[in-house]
Design an enzyme around this catalytic site. Structure first.
Site, PDB file in Angstrom:
ATOM      1  CG  HIS A   1      -4.326   3.939   3.248  1.00 43.89           C
ATOM      2  ND1 HIS A   1      -4.814   5.223   3.283  1.00 43.89           N
ATOM      3  CD2 HIS A   1      -4.971   3.320   2.211  1.00 43.89           C
ATOM      4  CE1 HIS A   1      -5.706   5.379   2.324  1.00 43.89           C
ATOM      5  NE2 HIS A   1      -5.826   4.241   1.658  1.00 43.89           N
TER       6      HIS A   1
ATOM      7  CG  ASP B   1      -1.536   0.905  -3.812  1.00 38.50           C
ATOM      8  OD1 ASP B   1      -0.498   1.392  -3.338  1.00 38.50           O
ATOM      9  OD2 ASP B   1      -2.653   1.043  -3.277  1.00 38.50           O
ATOM     10  CG  HIS B   2      -1.925   4.569  -4.846  1.00 36.26           C
ATOM     11  ND1 HIS B   2      -1.613   5.294  -3.718  1.00 36.26           N
ATOM     12  CD2 HIS B   2      -2.942   3.742  -4.481  1.00 36.26           C
ATOM     13  CE1 HIS B   2      -2.402   4.941  -2.721  1.00 36.26           C
ATOM     14  NE2 HIS B   2      -3.221   3.988  -3.153  1.00 36.26           N
TER      15      HIS B   2
ATOM     16  CD  GLU C   1      -2.713   1.508   0.238  1.00 34.55           C
ATOM     17  OE1 GLU C   1      -2.828   2.681  -0.174  1.00 34.55           O
ATOM     18  OE2 GLU C   1      -3.335   0.544  -0.238  1.00 34.55           O
TER      19      GLU C   1
ATOM     20  CB  THR D   1      -6.218   0.785  -3.757  1.00 36.70           C
ATOM     21  OG1 THR D   1      -5.307   1.479  -2.903  1.00 36.70           O
ATOM     22  CG2 THR D   1      -6.060  -0.711  -3.525  1.00 36.70           C
TER      23      THR D   1
END
Length: 708
Positions: free
Chosen positions: A426, A486-487, A260, A309
């Site tokens: 996150h 993911d990003h 994440e 996500t």
């Protein structure tokens, strides 16, 4: 009943209108607080929750105020009231079984829903459900006994219009408050839970109806010839596999580990604390990155947009881009036909598939999307022991998540395709306050950046523990383990505050640097092979699926995939971003500025040759994005049969009682059961999992050594 005396106001039309409004508000609030798990976390969210039924209730009931006739006005009001009660109650019953809300598509496919409930449907009702309907019965009786009389006087049109206008004003205020608390609520549509929490059942249903209509219009206009055009593009874009690497992981399990918000700059990064001492942020993942058993990529970019996500999952599992606006998984995931990784591997190589995620199943519409992607099992929050001590707003923390996943993982028949979605790293990267505290915080003027390194370190430790279990259980040697970011974790608006930590200055930071910060880790770890190393090919998440498939020995030539094998000599070395920007091995184009990729120098005035090359790259980017959009918006996979895949029956997937389903399948398989627990003589491997806190691993940093 004869002695009942009701307030006089109920005998006027406006009074009766007000009574119905209050009753329906009470029903909604009762359902919110007792039936639905909406995750209300603050006073503001409670305030929004208590407001949101009001606007749509007034708006719908006000329709009856425009009706002049006495009986017809009251009947219209009662019919609307009953229908709104029915909508609410239907969602209550549906939620008890599916932990989700009814969509328009669900209503249109009501037969499938009812057949899915089967004989258990009656068990979904509760004795107290009569409370949602008893008022309607009582009102009918009161009218029959003339305890409530119908007002002969019609409501003036001006008054009716004022009430309707009031409802619109209330809704506007409700929406404003919702957007403040959850920005991009309607454009990103994270979860149906969020829409109901912030806007209410009625508004959610209308919104879903609009989304469904828009999607159906595009879908209705699509034709098989559209897929022919896409197939032609994919064929021309296809990158043949590397002969030396094709099939080196054939038959192995696939274990995806979702990192994440993890960016590439964290690889090998060491954070200096206030005393100048360096602390390696991700020591274990770094060791994998440099391992010859790992194909690692240092020019690998995320390609997500509003779906964040969920876009990454779409890219990794389908080699398709997300939508230009909103999230594909929430808008189309439960409607479209797909030819996704779990489905391909199940039909071509007999794989079982599962997703593990310690958050709500409805977030990003995963519970519906995964069925359309062909996932056999989905272990979401309801399968885990989640409490205030081991979780935060985005779900179960990574260490307990991986540990608690073992009891399900060990039951999966091999080979399997699995995905573990970790969440602890996150936003907002809150500082740990328990025994996981200890890794230093960064020293910037941005608290988000300061906490980012500590949560990444926690993620790294959790991944290491999981790897240790895989080795102890015997899964490691027979698996391909893929780790991917993911990003971005630090947004562009914060990058200038990050600059000094990555060797830059605020003054020198530019669009090129922002583009480079979109790099994320991508590691394919294959135990036992020594052909790995750090690969400098420029690629993105859309390339992940064809790369993995070729390593597994599945040629992607006949599949519709927008990406190319990163290990192929034919790879274009071009990364398309969802907004049309791009990075190639030669040029970087970001928000209107052009740079030389190797040096980072801006190309203020391009030569004729440079402009020709850049224009050609822009055309390639546009063609790739357009092809993906055609597939998604037109639902074109329903027309495609050249892959040889059979149509997927989504109704066969049921994500409730998954552990029991696995045990039943194991009993049926008997001696042919290939799960880890079967290989271990029926004994669980849970005891092989070892987890330790930061303080257990490193000691308590707050306790100084006074002997020095």
């Amino acid at each position: 009943m004869n002695k009942i005396k009701l307030p006089k106001f109920v005998n006027s039309r406006l009074g009766f209108f007000g009574l119905l409004t209050i009753l329906l508000w009470v029903k909604n609030i009762a359902a919110y607080l007792t039936e639905f798990k909406l995750g209300v976390e603050s006073f503001q969210q409670y305030l929004i929750l208590f407001i949101n039924p009001i606007a749509t209730t007034i708006f719908m009931l006000s329709i009856a105020l425009y009706v002049k006739g006495k009986k017809s006005s009251y009947i219209t009001m009662l019919v609307i009231y009953s229908l709104m009660t029915l909508l609410l109650f239907s969602n209550i019953v549906y939620y008890r079984e599916f932990t989700d809300f009814i969509t328009i598509n669900t209503m249109l496919g009501a037969g499938q829903v009812s057949s899915g409930l089967g004989e258990t449907a009656i068990k979904l009702f509760r004795p107290y459900d009569i409370l949602y309907w008893i008022d309607i019965i009582a009102l009918v009786v009161l009218f029959a006994r003339k305890k409530i009389t119908m007002d002969e006087r019609p409501v003036r049109a001006r008054m009716a219009l004022a009430i309707t206008t009031l409802s619109i004003m209330i809704f506007s205020g409700n929406l404003f408050m919702a957007e403040v608390d959850r920005p991009e609520l309607l454009t990103r549509t994270f979860s149906r839970d969020y829409l109901v929490k912030y806007l209410g059942i009625n508004a959610f249903t209308v919104y879903d109806g609009v989304q469904t209509y828009q999607a159906s219009q595009v879908r209705a206009e699509a034709s098989p010839t559209d897929m022919d055009d896409v197939a032609k593009y994919v064929s021309n874009h296809y990158a043949a596999p590397n002969d030396d690497l094709f099939g080196i992981a054939k038959g192995k399990n696939v274990i995806y580990i979702h990192l994440e918000s993890t960016q590439q700059f964290l690889i090998d990064y060491k954070l200096k604390d206030e005393n100048g001492v360096e602390h390696e942020v991700m020591p274990f993942i770094n060791s994998l990155y440099h391992d010859k058993q790992t194909f690692a990529f240092d020019n690998f970019y995320h390609q997500v947009k509003g779906g964040k996500t969920s876009d990454a999952e779409t890219l990794m599992d389908n080699s398709l881009f997300g939508l230009n606006q909103g999230a594909l998984m929430t808008q189309l995931g439960g409607k479209n036909t797909f030819q996704s990784a779990p489905n391909i591997l199940e039909q071509t190589a007999g794989y079982t598939s599962a997703v593990f995620h310690g958050n709500d199943s409805t977030f990003w519409n995963r519970n519906e999307t995964y069925k359309h992607w062909g996932y056999d099992y989905f272990f979401s929050k309801e399968y885990y022991d989640v409490n205030e001590d081991n979780s935060f707003q985005y779900g179960l923390h990574d260490k307990p998540f991986f540990q608690q996943s073992v009891k399900y993982l060990e039951q999966l028949p091999q080979p399997f395709y699995s995905k573990f979605i970790a969440v602890s790293n996150h936003f907002p990267y809150s500082e740990f306050t328990d025994d996981e505290a200890g890794f230093p915080m960064a020293q910037t003027d941005d608290e988000t950046i300061n906490g980012y390194f500590a949560t990444a370190n926690y993620l790294d430790a959790a991944v290491e523990e999981f790897f240790n279990y895989l080795k102890a259980s015997g899964l490691y040697d027979n698996s391909v383990i893929v780790l991917y970011g993911d990003h971005f974790g630090i947004s562009e608006s914060r990058n200038e505050s990050l600059a000094e930590l990555v060797g830059k200055t605020k003054e020198d930071w530019n669009s090129y640097d922002n583009a480079q910060m979109q790099k994320v880790p991508y590691l394919i770890h294959i135990p036992g092979q020594e052909n790995g190393g750090i690969n400098h090919t420029y690629g993105g998440q859309v390339d992940a699926l064809p790369t993995l498939m070729h390593l597994l020995g599945v040629d992607t030539k006949n599949y519709i995939m927008m990406g190319q094998d990163l290990l192929s000599a034919d790879h274009d070395q071009l990364v398309a971003f969802r907004n049309g920007d791009f990075v190639s091995d030669k040029y970087t184009y970001h928000k209107g500025s052009l740079y030389d990729t190797a040096s980072g120098n801006e190309i203020v005035t391009a030569t004729a040759q440079q402009q020709k090359e850049v224009d050609a790259l822009k055309e390639k980017v546009s063609a790739q994005l357009d092809a993906s959009d055609q597939v998604n918006n037109g639902d074109l996979f329903r027309f495609y049969d050249k892959s040889g895949l059979k149509d997927l029956d989504y109704t066969k997937f049921n994500y409730k009682d998954a552990l029991e389903q696995l045990k039943e399948a194991a009993a049926k398989a008997g001696n042919d059961n290939t799960s880890v627990i079967a290989e271990n003589g029926g004994q669980s491997t849970e005891d092989l999992y070892v987890t330790k806190t930061y303080k257990e691993l490193h000691g308590d940093p707050s306790v100084s050594d006074t002997t020095k």
